[in-house]
Enzyme design. Structure first.
Site, short mmCIF file in Angstrom:
data_model
loop_
_atom_site.label_atom_id
_atom_site.label_comp_id
_atom_site.label_asym_id
_atom_site.label_seq_id
_atom_site.Cartn_x
_atom_site.Cartn_y
_atom_site.Cartn_z
CG ASP A 1 -23.18 -20.32 -16.90
OD1 ASP A 1 -22.59 -19.23 -16.94
OD2 ASP A 1 -22.89 -21.23 -16.12
CG HIS B 1 -21.76 -12.09 -18.34
ND1 HIS B 1 -23.04 -12.56 -18.20
CD2 HIS B 1 -21.49 -11.44 -17.20
CE1 HIS B 1 -23.51 -12.19 -17.02
NE2 HIS B 1 -22.59 -11.52 -16.39
P1 GTP Z 1 -24.41 -15.79 -18.79
O1 GTP Z 1 -23.55 -16.42 -17.75
O2 GTP Z 1 -25.86 -15.97 -18.60
O3 GTP Z 1 -23.98 -14.44 -19.24
O4 GTP Z 1 -24.26 -16.62 -20.00
P2 GTP Z 1 -23.08 -16.53 -20.92
O5 GTP Z 1 -23.39 -15.58 -21.99
O6 GTP Z 1 -21.83 -16.35 -20.18
O7 GTP Z 1 -23.18 -17.95 -21.35
P3 GTP Z 1 -22.06 -18.99 -21.33
O8 GTP Z 1 -20.79 -18.59 -20.78
O9 GTP Z 1 -22.72 -20.19 -20.82
O10 GTP Z 1 -21.87 -19.13 -22.84
C1 GTP Z 1 -22.91 -19.55 -23.63
C2 GTP Z 1 -22.35 -19.78 -24.98
O11 GTP Z 1 -23.45 -19.90 -25.83
C3 GTP Z 1 -21.53 -18.61 -25.45
O12 GTP Z 1 -20.49 -19.09 -26.27
C4 GTP Z 1 -22.56 -17.80 -26.23
O13 GTP Z 1 -21.94 -17.06 -27.25
C5 GTP Z 1 -23.41 -18.89 -26.81
N1 GTP Z 1 -24.80 -18.54 -27.07
C6 GTP Z 1 -25.60 -17.61 -26.50
N2 GTP Z 1 -26.84 -17.63 -27.06
C7 GTP Z 1 -26.82 -18.62 -27.98
C8 GTP Z 1 -27.79 -19.15 -28.88
O14 GTP Z 1 -28.93 -18.72 -28.94
N3 GTP Z 1 -27.38 -20.19 -29.64
C9 GTP Z 1 -26.13 -20.72 -29.59
N4 GTP Z 1 -25.83 -21.75 -30.40
N5 GTP Z 1 -25.19 -20.25 -28.78
C10 GTP Z 1 -25.53 -19.21 -27.98
P1 IMP Z 2 -19.73 -18.58 -5.64
O1 IMP Z 2 -20.67 -17.55 -6.10
O2 IMP Z 2 -18.39 -18.53 -6.35
O3 IMP Z 2 -19.60 -18.63 -4.14
O4 IMP Z 2 -20.32 -20.01 -6.04
C1 IMP Z 2 -21.48 -20.53 -5.42
C2 IMP Z 2 -22.30 -21.33 -6.43
O5 IMP Z 2 -22.80 -20.44 -7.43
C3 IMP Z 2 -21.49 -22.39 -7.20
O6 IMP Z 2 -22.35 -23.47 -7.47
C4 IMP Z 2 -21.13 -21.69 -8.50
O7 IMP Z 2 -20.91 -22.60 -9.53
C5 IMP Z 2 -22.39 -20.87 -8.72
N1 IMP Z 2 -22.18 -19.65 -9.54
C6 IMP Z 2 -21.77 -18.43 -9.11
N2 IMP Z 2 -21.75 -17.55 -10.13
C7 IMP Z 2 -22.18 -18.22 -11.22
C8 IMP Z 2 -22.42 -17.83 -12.59
O8 IMP Z 2 -22.22 -16.69 -13.02
N3 IMP Z 2 -22.86 -18.81 -13.41
C9 IMP Z 2 -23.11 -20.06 -12.96
N4 IMP Z 2 -22.92 -20.47 -11.71
C10 IMP Z 2 -22.46 -19.55 -10.84
MG MG Z 3 -21.92 -17.47 -17.62
#
Ligand code: GTP
Ligand code: IMP
Ligand code: MG
Length: 340
Positions: free
Chosen positions: A13, A43
């Protein structure tokens, strides 16, 4: 020709989805290949006001020129795969998305074994998506592969062959890792980790590319750290402080409230070392420093932000080349030209 791998620097994340969207639109790779564990990932991608949450298909899908591949090391849940092809129908995924014929399949029994397990679901805090049990069945040599599933016949390919031929033809390949360094089965906070290694070398193996073919490893870090699930977290802060700082977060897959902490230089250093990072992408800088929201210009950043960036570079010995200042792909400072 460039073959790049993008990895999560911390516990997932980090904003990989946003960085992948930006890099795949800007650099226009011929192939975008998904590596990593499987549909436990979440993502978030946002482009021109449209926002999508994805678990399995490559996040670089906005680029309609690219072939989208899922490597043999990635677990495939057939329902998640077909749902995402439907969800993203307007981006023509059905004509350009393929899974490797050797991918292990997640079946209902894996979901039940994950969610029904006190150890995985309660103690470790797994995502409940069946990934741990499915990887364990692969190790026990009991898992079914994509080539055993008739519905997937049209969508299977030989990913290593496609990717290596593209590299040999001088095309660009972008490999998207999922999860993050701290969740690695070997290098993370075991046993509070996912079911496989999550560093760049494993992501290369997931799609069948040898280490000599990789040009760039881009490690993504958020300006603060979040973690979902249980396990050690050296720089964690309490909910109240996270609220005051305006950095609370909820998970894309599970909706769980994320634990929040401050940037961790020691974690960044180790993560860059083991990933062999050549570049860092730093996201959500605007959430720590709201004045820089949406800026695309490095020179307009405050001294405090520039100082933070240099501290990261000094600790890791890796240049920060991408600074993300908002969720849209346009909210990006791209410093890569300055490296050339
Ligand atoms: P990964 O699991 O690493 O792919 O991350 P993710 O892209 O899934 O991130 P996540 O689900 O935690 O969502 C992050 C949120 O922050 C999403 O709504 C993105 O659109 C947003 N986001 C990503 N980069 C930035 C940034 O630089 N600034 C802000 N304000 N939001 C961002
Ligand atoms: P699992 O991969 O579902 O077995 O989860 C094992 C651990 O990895 C837990 O703490 C989950 O929250 C973490 N985890 C697995 N995939 C992600 C991801 O994409 N983002 C954040 N945490 C993850
Ligand atoms: Mg994520």
């Amino acid at each position: 020709m460039t073959c790049s791998i993008l990895v999560g620097g911390a516990w997932g994340d980090e904003g990989k989805g946003k960085c992948i969207t930006y890099l795949c639109m800007k650099d226009n790779p011929n192939i975008i290949a998904r590596a990593g564990v499987g549909p436990n990932a979440g993502h978030s991608v946002e482009y021109n006001g449209e926002k999508y949450g994805l678990r399995l298909v490559p996040s670089g899908f906005f680029n309609k020129n690219a072939r989208l591949l899922i490597g043999a090391g990635v677990l495939v849940n057939k329902d998640v795969f077909f749902n995402e092809l439907d969800y993203l129908d307007k981006y023509d995924l059905k004509s350009r998305t393929y899974v490797d014929k050797r991918c292990s399949m997640i079946i209902d029994e894996h979901l039940e074994r994950d969610r029904g397990s006190d150890h995985l679901f309660k103690k470790i805090g797994s995502t409940g998506t069946g990934c741990g049990p499915a990887n364990s069945d692969r190790v026990l040599r009991k898992a079914k592969m994509a080539q055993d599933i008739p519905d997937l016949e049209k969508f299977t390919t030989d990913v290593p062959l496609d990717v290596n031929e593209a590299i040999d033809n001088g095309e660009d390949v972008f490999i998207e890792g999922s999860q993050g360094f701290g969740l690695s089965l070997y290098y993370g906070t075991y046993p509070y980790v996912t079911s496989k290694d999550t560093t760049a070398s494993t992501f290369a193996a997931d799609v069948g590319v040898g280490p000599t073919k990789i040009d760039e490893v881009i490690a993504v870090f958020k300006s603060y750290i979040t973690r979902v699930g249980e396990g050690p977290f050296a720089t964690e802060i309490d909910e109240e402080k996270a609220g005051e700082m305006g950095i609370e977060e909820f998970g894309t897959v599970t909706g769980r409230k994320r634990r929040v902490g401050l940037f961790d230089m020691d974690l960044a250093r180790e993560s860059c070392m083991i990933n062999g990072a050549t570049q860092i992408a730093l996201t959500c800088v605007d959430r720590l420093y709201p004045a820089c929201e949406r800026t695309q210009d490095y020179s307009s950043l405050s001294g405090e932000i520039k100082q933070f960036v240099s501290e990261i570079e000094d600790a890791t010995n890796v240049p920060v080349t991408i600074i993300s200042t908002g969720p849209d792909l346009n909210d990006t400072i791209d410093l890569r030209e300055e490296l050339l």
